[in-house]
Each structure stands twice: as structure tokens, then as C-alpha cells.
Design a protein around this motif. Structure first.
Motif, PDB file in Angstrom:
ATOM      1  N   TYR B  85       1.036  -1.292  -0.019  1.00 38.23           N
ATOM      2  CA  TYR B  85      -0.102  -0.038  -0.220  1.00 38.23           C
ATOM      3  C   TYR B  85       0.945   1.292  -0.108  1.00 38.23           C
ATOM      4  O   TYR B  85       2.141   1.190   0.340  1.00 38.23           O
ATOM      5  CB  TYR B  85      -0.819  -0.105   1.236  1.00 38.23           C
ATOM      6  CG  TYR B  85      -1.886  -0.973   1.308  1.00 38.23           C
ATOM      7  CD1 TYR B  85      -3.160  -1.031   0.432  1.00 38.23           C
ATOM      8  CD2 TYR B  85      -1.796  -2.338   2.026  1.00 38.23           C
ATOM      9  CE1 TYR B  85      -3.977  -1.758   0.231  1.00 38.23           C
ATOM     10  CE2 TYR B  85      -2.755  -3.330   1.911  1.00 38.23           C
ATOM     11  CZ  TYR B  85      -3.881  -3.102   1.230  1.00 38.23           C
ATOM     12  OH  TYR B  85      -5.087  -4.210   1.023  1.00 38.23           O
ATOM     13  N   GLN B  86       0.321   2.457  -0.211  1.00 38.77           N
ATOM     14  CA  GLN B  86       1.058   3.684  -0.370  1.00 38.77           C
ATOM     15  C   GLN B  86       1.768   3.935   1.008  1.00 38.77           C
ATOM     16  O   GLN B  86       2.891   4.403   1.094  1.00 38.77           O
ATOM     17  CB  GLN B  86       0.165   4.716  -0.720  1.00 38.77           C
ATOM     18  CG  GLN B  86      -0.169   4.975  -2.022  1.00 38.77           C
ATOM     19  CD  GLN B  86      -0.973   6.211  -2.442  1.00 38.77           C
ATOM     20  OE1 GLN B  86      -0.701   7.363  -2.168  1.00 38.77           O
ATOM     21  NE2 GLN B  86      -2.051   5.987  -2.955  1.00 38.77           N
ATOM     22  N   GLU B  87       0.907   3.598   2.257  1.00 39.39           N
ATOM     23  CA  GLU B  87       1.658   3.806   3.448  1.00 39.39           C
ATOM     24  C   GLU B  87       2.123   2.547   3.932  1.00 39.39           C
ATOM     25  O   GLU B  87       1.579   1.491   3.919  1.00 39.39           O
ATOM     26  CB  GLU B  87       0.524   4.130   4.720  1.00 39.39           C
ATOM     27  CG  GLU B  87       0.074   5.574   4.561  1.00 39.39           C
ATOM     28  CD  GLU B  87      -1.028   5.854   3.566  1.00 39.39           C
ATOM     29  OE1 GLU B  87      -1.745   5.006   3.307  1.00 39.39           O
ATOM     30  OE2 GLU B  87      -1.028   7.059   3.038  1.00 39.39           O
ATOM     31  N   PHE B  88       3.344   2.418   4.078  1.00 38.62           N
ATOM     32  CA  PHE B  88       4.137   0.940   4.267  1.00 38.62           C
ATOM     33  C   PHE B  88       3.664   0.447   5.677  1.00 38.62           C
ATOM     34  O   PHE B  88       3.377   1.166   6.475  1.00 38.62           O
ATOM     35  CB  PHE B  88       5.568   1.347   4.404  1.00 38.62           C
ATOM     36  CG  PHE B  88       6.293   1.846   3.150  1.00 38.62           C
ATOM     37  CD1 PHE B  88       5.450   1.548   1.651  1.00 38.62           C
ATOM     38  CD2 PHE B  88       7.380   2.495   3.006  1.00 38.62           C
ATOM     39  CE1 PHE B  88       6.407   2.256   0.501  1.00 38.62           C
ATOM     40  CE2 PHE B  88       7.800   3.047   1.965  1.00 38.62           C
ATOM     41  CZ  PHE B  88       7.331   2.682   0.763  1.00 38.62           C
ATOM     42  N   ASN B  89       3.382  -1.054   5.580  1.00 36.80           N
ATOM     43  CA  ASN B  89       3.320  -1.614   6.673  1.00 36.80           C
ATOM     44  C   ASN B  89       4.652  -2.036   7.394  1.00 36.80           C
ATOM     45  O   ASN B  89       4.763  -3.258   7.564  1.00 36.80           O
ATOM     46  CB  ASN B  89       2.418  -2.759   6.423  1.00 36.80           C
ATOM     47  CG  ASN B  89       0.957  -2.410   6.177  1.00 36.80           C
ATOM     48  OD1 ASN B  89       0.479  -1.530   7.159  1.00 36.80           O
ATOM     49  ND2 ASN B  89       0.344  -2.812   5.223  1.00 36.80           N
ATOM     50  N   LEU B  90       5.442  -1.214   7.771  1.00 36.37           N
ATOM     51  CA  LEU B  90       6.709  -1.514   8.579  1.00 36.37           C
ATOM     52  C   LEU B  90       6.736  -1.095   9.609  1.00 36.37           C
ATOM     53  O   LEU B  90       6.398  -0.008  10.162  1.00 36.37           O
ATOM     54  CB  LEU B  90       7.899  -1.057   7.760  1.00 36.37           C
ATOM     55  CG  LEU B  90       8.021  -1.617   6.176  1.00 36.37           C
ATOM     56  CD1 LEU B  90       9.158  -0.780   5.559  1.00 36.37           C
ATOM     57  CD2 LEU B  90       8.483  -2.935   6.010  1.00 36.37           C
ATOM     58  N   MET B 137      18.112  -0.978  11.046  1.00 31.93           N
ATOM     59  CA  MET B 137      16.857  -0.412  11.558  1.00 31.93           C
ATOM     60  C   MET B 137      16.031   0.137  10.525  1.00 31.93           C
ATOM     61  O   MET B 137      16.813   1.269   9.641  1.00 31.93           O
ATOM     62  CB  MET B 137      16.901   0.531  12.767  1.00 31.93           C
ATOM     63  CG  MET B 137      15.633   0.504  13.601  1.00 31.93           C
ATOM     64  SD  MET B 137      16.017   1.316  15.355  1.00 31.93           S
ATOM     65  CE  MET B 137      16.175   3.026  14.925  1.00 31.93           C
ATOM     66  N   VAL B 138      14.780  -0.127  10.144  1.00 30.35           N
ATOM     67  CA  VAL B 138      14.016   0.416   9.109  1.00 30.35           C
ATOM     68  C   VAL B 138      14.049   1.962   9.000  1.00 30.35           C
ATOM     69  O   VAL B 138      13.978   2.450   8.087  1.00 30.35           O
ATOM     70  CB  VAL B 138      12.768  -0.252   8.919  1.00 30.35           C
ATOM     71  CG1 VAL B 138      11.633   0.336   8.095  1.00 30.35           C
ATOM     72  CG2 VAL B 138      12.935  -1.761   8.577  1.00 30.35           C
ATOM     73  N   MET B 148      11.702  -1.372  -0.818  1.00 31.48           N
ATOM     74  CA  MET B 148      12.249  -2.647  -1.246  1.00 31.48           C
ATOM     75  C   MET B 148      12.034  -3.726  -0.025  1.00 31.48           C
ATOM     76  O   MET B 148      11.846  -4.946  -0.446  1.00 31.48           O
ATOM     77  CB  MET B 148      13.690  -2.528  -1.495  1.00 31.48           C
ATOM     78  CG  MET B 148      14.068  -1.401  -2.703  1.00 31.48           C
ATOM     79  SD  MET B 148      13.232  -2.301  -4.294  1.00 31.48           S
ATOM     80  CE  MET B 148      13.074  -1.133  -5.265  1.00 31.48           C
ATOM     81  N   VAL B 149      12.355  -3.068   1.117  1.00 26.78           N
ATOM     82  CA  VAL B 149      11.773  -3.956   2.231  1.00 26.78           C
ATOM     83  C   VAL B 149      10.613  -4.672   2.275  1.00 26.78           C
ATOM     84  O   VAL B 149      10.260  -5.885   2.376  1.00 26.78           O
ATOM     85  CB  VAL B 149      12.343  -3.435   3.505  1.00 26.78           C
ATOM     86  CG1 VAL B 149      11.981  -4.358   4.546  1.00 26.78           C
ATOM     87  CG2 VAL B 149      13.545  -3.082   3.693  1.00 26.78           C
ATOM     88  N   GLU B 150       9.686  -3.700   1.790  1.00 21.39           N
ATOM     89  CA  GLU B 150       8.324  -4.230   1.576  1.00 21.39           C
ATOM     90  C   GLU B 150       8.167  -5.406   0.542  1.00 21.39           C
ATOM     91  O   GLU B 150       7.324  -6.233   0.763  1.00 21.39           O
ATOM     92  CB  GLU B 150       7.457  -3.015   1.154  1.00 21.39           C
ATOM     93  CG  GLU B 150       6.767  -2.168   2.413  1.00 21.39           C
ATOM     94  CD  GLU B 150       5.635  -2.732   2.975  1.00 21.39           C
ATOM     95  OE1 GLU B 150       5.195  -3.844   2.599  1.00 21.39           O
ATOM     96  OE2 GLU B 150       4.948  -2.043   3.872  1.00 21.39           O
ATOM     97  N   ILE B 151       8.701  -4.895  -0.711  1.00 22.70           N
ATOM     98  CA  ILE B 151       8.624  -6.068  -1.518  1.00 22.70           C
ATOM     99  C   ILE B 151       9.352  -7.373  -0.918  1.00 22.70           C
ATOM    100  O   ILE B 151       8.909  -8.570  -1.356  1.00 22.70           O
ATOM    101  CB  ILE B 151       9.558  -5.684  -2.907  1.00 22.70           C
ATOM    102  CG1 ILE B 151       8.709  -4.503  -3.529  1.00 22.70           C
ATOM    103  CG2 ILE B 151       9.756  -6.808  -3.840  1.00 22.70           C
ATOM    104  CD1 ILE B 151       9.558  -3.821  -4.627  1.00 22.70           C
ATOM    105  N   ALA B 152      10.515  -7.332  -0.413  1.00 23.99           N
ATOM    106  CA  ALA B 152      11.125  -8.468   0.099  1.00 23.99           C
ATOM    107  C   ALA B 152      10.184  -9.365   1.063  1.00 23.99           C
ATOM    108  O   ALA B 152      10.089 -10.375   1.293  1.00 23.99           O
ATOM    109  CB  ALA B 152      12.452  -8.145   1.004  1.00 23.99           C
ATOM    110  N   LYS B 153       9.498  -8.406   2.053  1.00 24.72           N
ATOM    111  CA  LYS B 153       8.347  -9.106   2.890  1.00 24.72           C
ATOM    112  C   LYS B 153       7.315  -9.761   2.165  1.00 24.72           C
ATOM    113  O   LYS B 153       7.008 -10.849   2.670  1.00 24.72           O
ATOM    114  CB  LYS B 153       8.072  -7.803   3.462  1.00 24.72           C
ATOM    115  CG  LYS B 153       7.360  -8.184   4.943  1.00 24.72           C
ATOM    116  CD  LYS B 153       6.686  -6.882   5.524  1.00 24.72           C
ATOM    117  CE  LYS B 153       5.398  -7.207   6.251  1.00 24.72           C
ATOM    118  NZ  LYS B 153       4.920  -5.791   6.562  1.00 24.72           N
TER     119      LYS B 153
END
Lengths: 321, 497
Positions: B85-90, B137-138, B148-153
């Protein structure tokens, strides 16, 4: 024809509707709706309403101040020292006390600006400082022997109506007009609505914050003076607790903790709701400690209503998309 | 190719609104499938339906072999669907590997096996060709890296369909390039990408097919190579809007209305330029090149170290926005919602706020005067609203922007600094803003237009000033507009000539 939106109407006049309901409920209690009792409630709570007007300015601009009660305490003690111990005439003592209130409130603002921290956090600290100062200055004894002129502020009547009630209505009208009819009021809402945008819109946000603080400080000091004059003595525990009544009343009046909303007249209604409940509980013979519990529950309800309004707005927004 | 995800007759109703009306769509394995449409077309509702965030009222969703009448987020993820999503879920305070493995039952039942998490994360990052430290740390990563971390997730859960909602909206040009490369990498691995974007250029660059939605309806799916910008816009808006960038009849005049000399501060160095009456001076550059800082220094919002500002030949000492406004300078800020509009208040409250002091007798606001101004600008800028009291929050992005512009115009500013005036608004509304700019210029006002969309600048500006790392690397006249040339300047390559 404009369709009447009941949600909107309810939100706008919520405080008045609750007030009517509360009045109706207590009207069954003996003596409650008598002229004497109503004048009594108004007179007893004039100071709280005046203080709430000041706090409401801050909250409409998006800030919360917890030190209000101890600003009152300090003002009360200082008024006592000026008028009683130093023998300074009533009018001058009052003016100096108001100036002190303004300065203390502006100090909160200065610290918040300096440390780039919101006023809420700053006042958690200054609250304690003001409390300590008040006890140190008064040596924690009550100061008695105010001049007649000073006591008249809290104890004299005009016709059958006590002077504090007149002062309260006078200030209520001024504050209400200031918020609804002047550009200053629009600026206060601008700060509460979006201070970043207000700044970019050419509003001198920094200056505005000082003006609002000064105004709030003056009202808080006037509140302390009236309370002190009514009691006829000054003591460090004069005032603390008022911030609780004020914030609850203001929330009931439909002003949001996030700022930017509400009317001064609703603040009046909101504080009256609490006053009447308190008065009613006293008439019903409820123990003071139970009253604390009841007040806390009312505060939670007021916050609940505020959050409910916010959530509803977001739901409306989502469906509108 | 085989169909991996299929939607049949999906309908989603909200009270009073049909967000999706009988939408049927299918997606092939390994394709990049763009979904386009104006705001409110139903794109977000569609992807939330696939992601399981909302349940449709009717219709079926088929993933591979399995059919569902609705999904939940976990069901969707178990079936190989990932949504960014536009707002990341990290979780900003956790490390990369902790985030990547979050919600993934790795290691021991009760305590986390950091070693295993790190190896698994490293493996995924390597597969994706990413050079990110799993222990970092994110919150310390850039927006692009976080994405990119979102994609990896998603990839660690073996996702087969990856949905990206406006993935480039908050990225810089370089980061955008990286993201587009990543989309191709994923495609090579056989992942299906659902790509939601407003940006035509990107969509043309990476998509295989494009589906268009409008007002909750599915309109059409076209092959990217068989379509054109104009056709897409027509499908999205529902009518032919003619030239994307409307022609301007007027030319800039000789008179210099704003001159900036050696402006320094906030990372900018020695910015000098002249803005002519009736001119649109475009400001190009990468995100972070110092363009917004320049605008805010001129406007007195940010502190400048040195530099002189002349308005109509007169030297002005502008220290706060109020002084800029008094000199006839207006700023339309970059972030409409945070810096521009008072969202919780009505249109009739917003428009006069900047000139309300002028419209007052002493302290008292002259409501007749302000009401007139509100009426005037609602009409002039054709702000679409049921009433002047409507909360700005409830307006579309384009109309919100018009309110912000109206608020500034009401001060009678004739030098307008517009920072990304069309960001996040849809095609139809963009064109209205372009028309508005042309009208303003025709009235003799001047516009300094900052934009990260090269096409837009080349379509609208008379001249373009190019920024690179806080410095102006060149000016380009309209007859010499050429994308490669401007991009080169924006990348710090100054030509010898």
C-alpha cells in the motif's frame, strides 16, 4: 430547502441538549429549580466558567495546559500577599495578579517554543514548579483579611444577582464575540486546524501563540481572583482541580482535544453540566469521594464523545471516496 | 500464459456509493498489468478487495484453482498475494530482517531465531539483487529502500501476485528507476504485478497491459504497445480532453516582476534568476535538489543566509510569509493536505483566511465582503462542490488544490510560486489547473512552477530553470526544450557551451 442534518445539529448543540436533559432529571429534586438554587449554582461556578474560557482558547488553538490549577493557586496567593500583607489597594492588586497570570501562561508557551515540545508535556513539569512556588510563597498558611474592596469582587450583589455572575457573562460575551466575529478568532481556529498551513498562510503563528497564552492567563487569573474574593482568603489549594472541570466541560462543549472546533457558549453549557451534576450529587447527599468517581466517568464520556465524532468523520470520509 | 487471478462480477457498495460495479478482470501469470483511472474510479477498492482488506457484496475471486466469495488479509497472503500500500506496513523501530520475517512463522515457536531470520532475509534480498543490511533499523532507510523491504517481505512468503499502489508517489527519480528495474526483475521470476499509478510515463515504460476504470466501472483493457497517451486519458476521463497541455495565447512581457540575486541557505547556493510579467518559469530538478527550499526562502518561511529579492525593481526584506504576501508573492505549497488546506473547515472558511485581516473593520470580519470573495473564486476556478460550506476534506484532490490556489489568489498576489501544483490529482483536474495557470498568466500574473514531471514542465513553461544539488545548472528556453538535455542538467552535467 436545506436538509436538516441531525448528526450535525446534535454535534453543534450537544452540550445544550445534555444540559437540558440534566436539568430535567434534577428538576424532580426538591428545591433544585428554585431561583435561589440556580443563582447559587451560577455564582459558585462563575470562576470555573471564566477559567474554562481561558483554557478553551488554548484548546481551540490545539493546546492543552495542565498547570492551570496551579497558576490559579499562585495567583490567589500573590493576590493575598499584595492586598493583605503589603496593603496594596484592591484594584492595583487585581491588575498585578492578572499580569502574573498572563506571564505564567506565556512562560509555558515560551518553554514549549524553546524546547520544541507541546504545551501538554511542558505543563506537566511547570505544574509541579508552580505548585511548589505557591506553597513556598504562602508558607502554606491561608492568608486572611482582604480589603472590603477586594472581597466585593466575589461577594457583592447587583440586585439579586451576585457580581461574579455578571463578570462571568460579560467575559463570556466578549470571548464569544472574539471567536465568532473577529479575524483573531479565525486565526485561533487556523492554528488549531493546521498550524503549518496557518504559518504558510501568512499568520504569525509564533506571535499568535503568545497572544492566546496571555489571554488565557488573564482569564485564569481573573478566575483565581474571583474565587479568592468569594472565599475571603487565599491558600495554595485554591484553584487546583479547576483544570479538570475546565477540560471536561470544554470537551462536553464539543471542543476537540485536537483543537480547531467549538464555541465559547458551548463551553458555558459544558461547565454547567458538571456543576449541576456536582450540585445535584451534593443535594442527593452523595459522598465526596463518590463524586470524584462520578466526575472521572463524566470525563471519560466526554473524551469518548470526542473520539466518536472523529471516527465518524473518518467513516464519512471513506464512504465519500 | 495462464490466468493466475480472476475477478468475476465484483460489486462493492458503500452507503450511497457504488465503489465497484460488476467488475470482471483477469490477470495472466508473469505480466505487468497496470490499472489506471481517476481518483474515485475504484482502483483502491479493487486492490483492497484482492488484498482481503474489504469484502465485496457479490462476485467471486479466483486465485489459481481456488474460488472465493471474499478474502481476508491472511487468506489472501496464504494464496500468494502481496500488497504494497502507499503507506508502508513496516515497524520503523525493528530491523530489516525482523520486518521481513514479521508475521512469518520462522524459527522457534516462542523465541525468535535471529540467525535463521537473518539468513532467510539475506537470501531474499540477494535474489532481488538488493544491497541492504538485514540488521539495519528500518527507520534509518530511505523511502525507496523501505519500499524494497516491503517487496522482500512479500517475496519471502512466495508471493505470486504483487500489487503496488502508487509505488512511485513518494520516490525520487533515481529511486523510481530502481523500482522499475525491480518490477522487471520480479516479472522475470514469473511474478504477476498489478501496478496502480497516475503516471503515464511509467505505465508506458513497464506495463504489458493496462486496464482502465472509471466511476467504479471496468472500462477496457488495452495492450500497452497498441495504445497512446491520448487514448488512455480519453478512456480515463470519459471524453476527449484535447491537448494535454492547453496552448497559451499570451507571451511573457519584458518587465521583470521578481528578481532573486545570490540566494543562499538551506543547502541552496547562489540562486539567481529573473521572473518576467506573464511568464511561467518552470523549475526542474530531482526531489531534494533544493527547489522547495528556494521557494520557501523567497516566501520568508525558511531562513535564508544571504541573498536579495527585488519585487518590481524594489528591494524587499522578506523575513516572514506575511511580508511576502504584502509584496504580492503567493506560495502554493507542495503538500496540499499538510501545508495548504485546512481540511476540517469549509471552503467558505478556507478561501478568505489569508486576506481576512484586510477584510475586517478593526477586529471585526466583514462577512459580506468575505462571502463575495468566496462566491467569486468558487465560480472563477469552477470548484465543484454542493455548497460553499462543504468541508475541504470531502473534496476531490483537484478541488482541494483549487481551494488552496483560491486562498492565495484572494490576497491579490501576482507572483505565484506553485510547488508541485498537480501532484496527486487526476488527469482531468490536472488540465483544469493548467488552464487556470494560463488564465492567470493572461491576467498579467507570473508563475514560478516547480514540478518533478518533466513532460508537464515542457508543456507549460516558457523557460525552465534546472536545479542540481542546491545550484542552478542552467536555463533552457522553450524552443530548446528537450528532455535529455534537461535531465542531463538535473543530473549535474553542465554543458561546456
Amino acid at each position: 430547502m436545506k436538509k436538516i442534518n441531525f448528526d450535525e445539529v446534535f454535534k453543534k448543540y450537544m452540550a445544550w441538549i445534555i444540559l437540558l436533559v440534566v436539568l430535567f432529571l434534577f428538576s424532580f429534586t426538591k428545591n433544585f429549580l428554585s431561583f435561589a438554587n440556580i443563582v447559587n449554582i451560577l455564582s459558585q461556578n462563575s470562576y470555573a466558567i471564566i477559567c474554562s474560557l481561558g483554557v478553551a482558547f488554548l484548546m481551540m488553538a490545539g493546546e492543552i495546559d495542565l498547570s492551570v490549577g496551579y497558576i490559579m493557586s499562585l495567583c490567589s496567593v500573590i493576590a493575598g500577599i499584595l492586598n493583605v500583607q503589603m496593603g496594596i489597594p484592591a484594584v492595583l492588586s487585581i491588575l498585578i495578579t492578572i499580569a502574573v497570570g498572563m506571564l505564567l501562561s506565556m512562560l509555558n508557551n515560551f518553554l514549549s517554543e524553546l524546547l520544541k515540545l507541546n504545551r501538554f508535556m511542558i505543563t506537566v513539569a511547570t505544574m509541579s514548579i508552580f505548585q511548589g512556588l505557591s506553597y513556598v510563597i504562602s508558607k502554606s498558611v491561608s492568608i486572611r483579611g482582604f480589603s472590603d474592596g477586594f472581597k466585593a469582587i466575589g461577594q457583592s450583589n447587583i440586585g439579586m444577582v451576585p457580581l461574579p455572575v455578571f463578570i462571568m457573562f460579560f467575559l463570556l460575551i466578549i470571548c464569544s464575540v472574539l471567536m465568532s466575529k473577529t479575524y483573531f478568532g479565525q486565526y485561533v481556529y487556523a492554528l488549531g486546524g493546521n498550524s503549518e498551513a496557518a504559518n504558510l498562510a501568512g499568520i504569525n503563528v509564533k506571535k499568535m501563540r503568545y497572544i492566546i497564552s496571555a489571554l488565557a492567563g488573564a482569564l485564569i487569573a481573573i478566575s483565581a481572583i474571583i474565587l479568592t474574593a468569594r472565599l475571603g482568603s487565599a491558600h495554595s489549594n485554591t484553584g487546583p482541580g479547576t483544570e479538570f472541570t475546565a477540560i471536561t466541560g470544554i470537551l462536553l462543549g464539543g471542543i476537540s482535544v485536537r483543537g480547531g472546533e467549538g464555541k465559547m457558549t458551548s463551553v458555558f453549557a459544558g461547565v454547567l453540566i458538571i456543576s449541576i451534576l456536582t450540585n445535584g450529587m451534593q443535594l442527593a447527599g452523595l459522598d465526596t469521594y463518590y463524586q470524584f468517581i462520578a466526575k472521572g466517568i463524566i470525563m471519560l464520556l466526554a473524551i469518548g464523545i470526542d473520539v466518536y465524532n472523529l471516527n465518524r468523520r473518518q467513516i464519512v470520509r471513506k464512504t465519500a471516496k | 500464459m495462464s490466468t493466475i487471478l480472476k475477478l468475476d462480477n465484483i460489486t462493492k457498495l458503500y452507503p450511497g456509493v457504488t465503489a465497484l460495479d460488476d467488475v470482471s478482470l483477469s490477470f495472466e501469470q508473469g505480466e505487468v498489468h497496470a490499472i489506471m483511472g481517476e481518483n474515485g474510479a475504484g482502483k483502491s477498492t479493487l486492490i483492497k478487495t484482492i488484498g482481503g482488506a474489504i469484502q465485496p457484496n457479490s462476485g467471486t475471486i479466483t486465485i489459481g484453482e481456488n474460488s472465493f466469495d471474499h478474502l481476508t488479509p491472511s487468506l489472501s497472503s496464504e494464496n500468494g498475494i502481496g500488497v504494497i500500500y502507499q503507506e508502508f506496513n513496516l515497524v520503523p523501530s525493528l530491523s530489516v530482517s525482523e520486518n521481513v520475517c514479521l508475521g512469518n512463522k520462522l524459527g522457534h515457536k516462542f523465541y525468535k531465531d535471529r540467525k535463521q531470520m537473518n539468513t532467510e532475509t539475506k537470501k531474499v534480498l540477494e535474489e532481488l539483487g538488493l544491497d541492504i543490511d538485514p540488521d539495519m533499523m528500518v527507520s534509518l532507510l530511505s523511502t525507496g529502500q523501505q519500499q524494497m523491504v516491503e517487496i522482500a517481505k512479500s517475496m519471502i512468503k512466495n508471493c505470486k501476485v504483487l500489487i503496488m499502489d502508487e509505488p512511485t508517489a513518494s520516490l525520487s527519480s533515481a529511486e523510481t528507476e530502481n523500482l522499475l528495474k525491480m518490477v522487471n526483475t520480479l516479472k522475470q521470476k514469473g511474478v504477476t504485478i498489478l501496478y496502480i499509478s497516475h503516471r503515464l510515463e511509467e505505465v508506458f515504460e513497464i506495463s504489458d497491459r493496462i486496464s482502465i476504470m472509471r466511476d467504479g466501472h471496468y472500462i477496457k483493457t488495452v495492450n500497452t504497445k497498441d495504445t497512446s497517451r491520448r487514448e488512455l486519458i480519453k478512456l480515463m476521463v470519459g471524453r476527449d480532453i484535447g491537448d494535454e497541455y492547453p496552448k497559451r495565447q499570451t507571451r511573457p512581457e519584458e518587465e521583470v516582476v521578481l528578481e532573486v540575486k545570490d540566494l543562499c541557505g538551506q543547502g541552496d547556493e547562489n540562486i539567481s534568476f529573473q521572473l518576467h510579467k506573464g511568464e511561467v518559469l518552470g523549475v526542474a530538478g530531482l526531489v531534494g535538489a533544493g527547489r522547495t527550499e528556494m521557494a520557501k526562502m523567497i516566501y520568508g518561511y525558511l531562513k535564508k543566509d544571504k541573498g536579495e529579492i527585488y519585487v518590481r525593481g524594489e528591494k524587499k526584506d522578506i523575513r516572514i510569509p506575511a511580508e511576502a504576501i504584502a509584496s504580492g508573492i503567493g506560495l502554493i505549497p507542495e503538500d496540499r493536505k499538510r501545508e495548504g488546506a485546512f481540511l476540517e473547515y469549509g471552503i467558505d472558511w478556507n478561501i478568505p483566511i489569508m486576506m481576512i485581516k484586510k477584510a475586517s473593520n478593526g477586529l471585526f470580519v466583514n462577512r459580506k465582503k468575505t462571502a463575495k470573495i468566496v462566491d467569486k473564486y468558487i465560480k472563477e476556478l469552477s470548484i465543484a462542490t454542493p455548497s460553499a460550506q462543504q468541508l475541504v476534506r470531502n473534496l476531490s484532490g483537484g478541488n482541494q488544490q483549487k481551494v488552496v490556489v483560491a486562498k492565495t489568489l484572494a490576497t491579490e498576489a501576482d507572483i505565484l510560486i506553485m510547488d508541485e501544483p498537480t501532484r496527486g490529482i487526476d488527469v482531468g483536474a490536472k488540465q483544469e489547473i493548467y488552464n487556470l495557470i494560463n488564465d492567470l498568466v493572461a491576467q498579467g500574473k507570473s508563475v514560478l512552477m516547480i514540478s518533478s514531471e518533466m513532460e508537464e514542465l515542457m508543456g507549460m513553461a516558457d523557460r525552465i530553470m534546472v536545479f542540481y544539488e542546491g545550484e542552478v545548472t542552467g536555463f533552457v528556453d522553450r524552443q530548446h526544450f528537450e528532455q535529455n538535455h534537461i535531465m542531463a542538467l538535473a543530473s549535474g552535467i553542465r554543458e561546456a557551451a
